[in-house]
Design a protein around this motif. Structure first.
Motif, short mmCIF file in Angstrom:
data_model
loop_
_atom_site.label_atom_id
_atom_site.label_comp_id
_atom_site.label_asym_id
_atom_site.label_seq_id
_atom_site.Cartn_x
_atom_site.Cartn_y
_atom_site.Cartn_z
N ARG A 176 0.83 -1.21 0.00
CA ARG A 176 0.00 0.00 0.00
C ARG A 176 0.87 1.26 0.00
O ARG A 176 0.49 2.28 -0.58
CB ARG A 176 -0.93 0.00 1.22
CG ARG A 176 -2.04 -1.04 1.15
CD ARG A 176 -2.85 -1.07 2.43
NE ARG A 176 -3.98 -2.00 2.31
CZ ARG A 176 -4.76 -2.35 3.31
NH1 ARG A 176 -4.54 -1.83 4.52
NH2 ARG A 176 -5.76 -3.18 3.12
N SER A 177 2.00 1.17 0.65
CA SER A 177 2.91 2.31 0.67
C SER A 177 3.37 2.66 -0.74
O SER A 177 3.56 3.84 -1.06
CB SER A 177 4.12 2.01 1.56
OG SER A 177 5.05 3.07 1.52
N GLU A 178 3.55 1.66 -1.59
CA GLU A 178 3.94 1.94 -2.98
C GLU A 178 2.84 2.72 -3.70
O GLU A 178 3.12 3.61 -4.51
CB GLU A 178 4.23 0.62 -3.71
CG GLU A 178 5.44 -0.13 -3.18
CD GLU A 178 6.71 0.69 -3.28
OE1 GLU A 178 6.95 1.32 -4.33
OE2 GLU A 178 7.46 0.72 -2.27
N VAL A 179 1.59 2.38 -3.42
CA VAL A 179 0.46 3.12 -4.00
C VAL A 179 0.47 4.57 -3.50
O VAL A 179 0.23 5.51 -4.26
CB VAL A 179 -0.88 2.44 -3.65
CG1 VAL A 179 -2.06 3.28 -4.13
CG2 VAL A 179 -0.94 1.04 -4.25
N LEU A 180 0.77 4.72 -2.22
CA LEU A 180 0.81 6.06 -1.64
C LEU A 180 1.90 6.91 -2.30
O LEU A 180 1.69 8.09 -2.60
CB LEU A 180 1.06 5.98 -0.13
CG LEU A 180 -0.09 5.45 0.73
CD1 LEU A 180 0.36 5.29 2.18
CD2 LEU A 180 -1.29 6.38 0.65
N LYS A 181 3.05 6.32 -2.54
CA LYS A 181 4.16 7.07 -3.14
C LYS A 181 3.82 7.50 -4.57
O LYS A 181 4.08 8.65 -4.95
CB LYS A 181 5.44 6.22 -3.12
CG LYS A 181 6.04 6.05 -1.75
CD LYS A 181 7.44 5.48 -1.79
CE LYS A 181 7.45 4.02 -2.21
NZ LYS A 181 8.81 3.45 -2.12
N LYS A 182 3.28 6.60 -5.36
CA LYS A 182 2.96 6.92 -6.75
C LYS A 182 1.90 8.03 -6.82
O LYS A 182 2.03 8.99 -7.58
CB LYS A 182 2.47 5.68 -7.49
CG LYS A 182 2.17 5.90 -8.98
CD LYS A 182 1.77 4.59 -9.64
CE LYS A 182 1.59 4.80 -11.14
NZ LYS A 182 0.50 5.75 -11.46
N SER A 183 0.86 7.90 -6.02
CA SER A 183 -0.22 8.89 -6.03
C SER A 183 0.24 10.22 -5.45
O SER A 183 -0.20 11.29 -5.88
CB SER A 183 -1.44 8.37 -5.27
OG SER A 183 -1.10 7.98 -3.95
N LEU A 184 1.16 10.18 -4.47
CA LEU A 184 1.71 11.42 -3.91
C LEU A 184 2.50 12.17 -4.98
O LEU A 184 2.38 13.39 -5.12
CB LEU A 184 2.61 11.10 -2.72
CG LEU A 184 3.33 12.30 -2.07
CD1 LEU A 184 2.34 13.35 -1.59
CD2 LEU A 184 4.21 11.82 -0.91
#
Length: 471
Positions: A58-66
């Motif tokens: 989920r952190s990877e999703v957060l980084k991309k969307s950030l």
């Protein structure tokens, strides 16, 4: 419960900022803020049976969307250039991932206020210059159970609470692929142009006068819907017309805090309550809700040492002070001549407090109805949201942050006071007849406030009603 950082990196915007936008100037209202950061933490339970490895994904999703979100919110990917502007250099957000040794539900049963700031990427304090610092700092905390706490420290030089919500809403929508796209409005410098540094200098002196040395204690007083209804009825029965939740809760805390200060000091002092008022609803624009900046002004209610302090009287004083910050005031505060309206407002406040002499101030900020409990990154809404916690700080201000409970009907009041005054306040029977002291967030703050001590969660009861079956 230990928090261990496992990675740090820069999250840059997905597209470079155009060269003509390399500098972002602050608006006049940004100059009235003296604290460097706006801290907020959103706690998300693991309701899907996932583990900490899934949370790392989920952190990877957060980084991309950030990264994608920072393209639109380009000043948030920069650094503080000076007291007047941001260098929009695309250095990116400071992004930290930390593992928490423990389960989220264990922490939420009896939250330790001393641990809360360990979930933030930087320490909120008053003793650091923000020049050269990143505007945006994120820490993703992953619990052993797969629960996540997202901590954000954004520069208070450009974001207030409402602007933080706009950014978080845009980021979360991007993360879960929502159809709604939230676009920021960066027109505040033209609406409230900065003319010189007089406003900054004035509030810097004011801010320094409010700083206290000692040892701060932070306590959370939770007012359920029934308690707030009783408070409003109490004020209405004494002539107050339709008091709001924020008015009655602020006034009760002010009343009880004044009593605590009097008992701790041995004398009754004159007192003031300042409320930071969001100006966006008073701006005639269809896009004001997403206006980025510190779009706030300060109201000031005063109580003399000789004044009696019935609740309804304090509610009226708070209401009167806030009502002065109306549409007419905001219109006068805009444009090249706006500084005159701001100067007049400050002069009126100065004349009142100046005639009194030494005065004890209690600051209030309401984050109610901002919508933080609706922030969904794709795995559900937060079970708890926390903001300013000054527990243990040697330098602090007497400050209260009002936040919604999860249902949106109650209010959590995060009160920061000197430890000697807090020791008295937390035993105030009038306050405890309406508020529960530090109940478990697993109860969502909706139990209690029916009498002194009611609503305090027992471990067994939390186990019975705990919605976090896997977190």
């Amino acid at each position: 419960m230990e928090t261990k950082i496992i990675s740090k990196e820069n999250i840059k915007p997905s597209s470079p900022t155009p060269s003509h936008l390399n500098t972002f100037d602050f608006c006049a209202l940004d100059q009235i803020i003296v604290s460097p950061y706006v801290p907020i933490i959103l706690y998300y339970p693991n309701n899907n049976g996932d583990n900490s490895n899934h949370a790392l994904q989920r952190s990877e999703v957060l980084k991309k969307s950030l990264s994608e979100t920072l393209t639109w919110f380009y000043p948030l990917a920069g650094t503080i250039k000076n007291d007047l502007s941001i260098d929009c250099n695309d250095i990116g957000a400071n992004y930290i991932v930390a593992l928490v040794r423990g389960r989220l539900d264990e922490f939420l049963r009896h939250p330790d206020h001393g641990l809360i700031n360990t979930f933030l990427p930087c320490e909120p304090s008053f003793n650091k210059s923000s020049i050269g610092n990143r505007v945006t700092n994120v820490q993703v905390n992953i619990f052993e159970c797969g629960g996540i706490a997202i901590g954000l420290c954004s520069s208070h030089k450009i974001l207030d609470g409402a602007a933080v919500y706009t950014f978080m809403k845009a980021w979360s929508n991007m993360a879960r692929g929502a159809e709604e796209v939230v676009y920021p409005n960066f027109t505040a410098p033209s609406l409230f142009p900065a003319k010189g540094s007089w406003l900054r200098d004035t509030f810097m002196v004011l801010g320094e006068s409010l700083l206290k040395e000692g040892k701060c204690r932070t306590k959370r007083f939770v007012f359920g819907p029934d308690a707030i209804s009783r408070l409003r009825d109490r004020a209405e029965s004494n002539g107050v017309q339709r008091p709001t939740r924020v008015e009655v809760v602020s006034s009760l805390i002010w009343k009880c805090a004044m009593a605590a200060t009097t008992e701790a000091c041995g004398i009754q002092k004159p007192s003031s309550l300042t409320h930071w008022v969001n100006l966006r609803p008073k701006i005639k624009s269809n896009f004001s809700n997403h206006l980025i900046g510190n779009i706030v002004w300060v109201s000031n209610a005063v109580c003399l040492a000789s004044d009696e302090t019935p609740l309804h009287s304090l509610v009226n004083r708070v209401r009167e002070s806030i009502s002065k910050i109306n549409v007419e005031f905001v219109e006068k505060a805009q444009g090249d001549e706006g500084s005159f309206a701001m100067q007049k407002s400050l002069q009126e406040m100065g004349e009142i407090t100046g005639s009194i002499g030494a005065i004890e101030n209690y600051g209030f900020s309401s984050w109610c109805k901002m919508g933080f409990y609706e922030i969904d990154f794709g795995w559900g809404k937060p079970i708890w949201v926390t903001g300013v916690v000054a527990e243990g700080a040697p330098v602090f201000v007497k400050f209260v942050t009002l936040m919604d409970t999860k249902s949106g009907e109650g209010i959590e009041a995060w009160v920061n006071l000197d430890e000697s005054e807090m020791e008295i306040l937390q035993k105030n029977q009038e306050l405890l007849s309406y508020a529960s002291l530090d109940p478990s967030p697993l109860l969502n703050g909706e139990i209690g406030a029916l009498g002194a001590g009611l609503g305090q969660a027992t471990d067994q009861f939390v186990k019975e009603i705990n919605p976090l079956q896997t977190a």
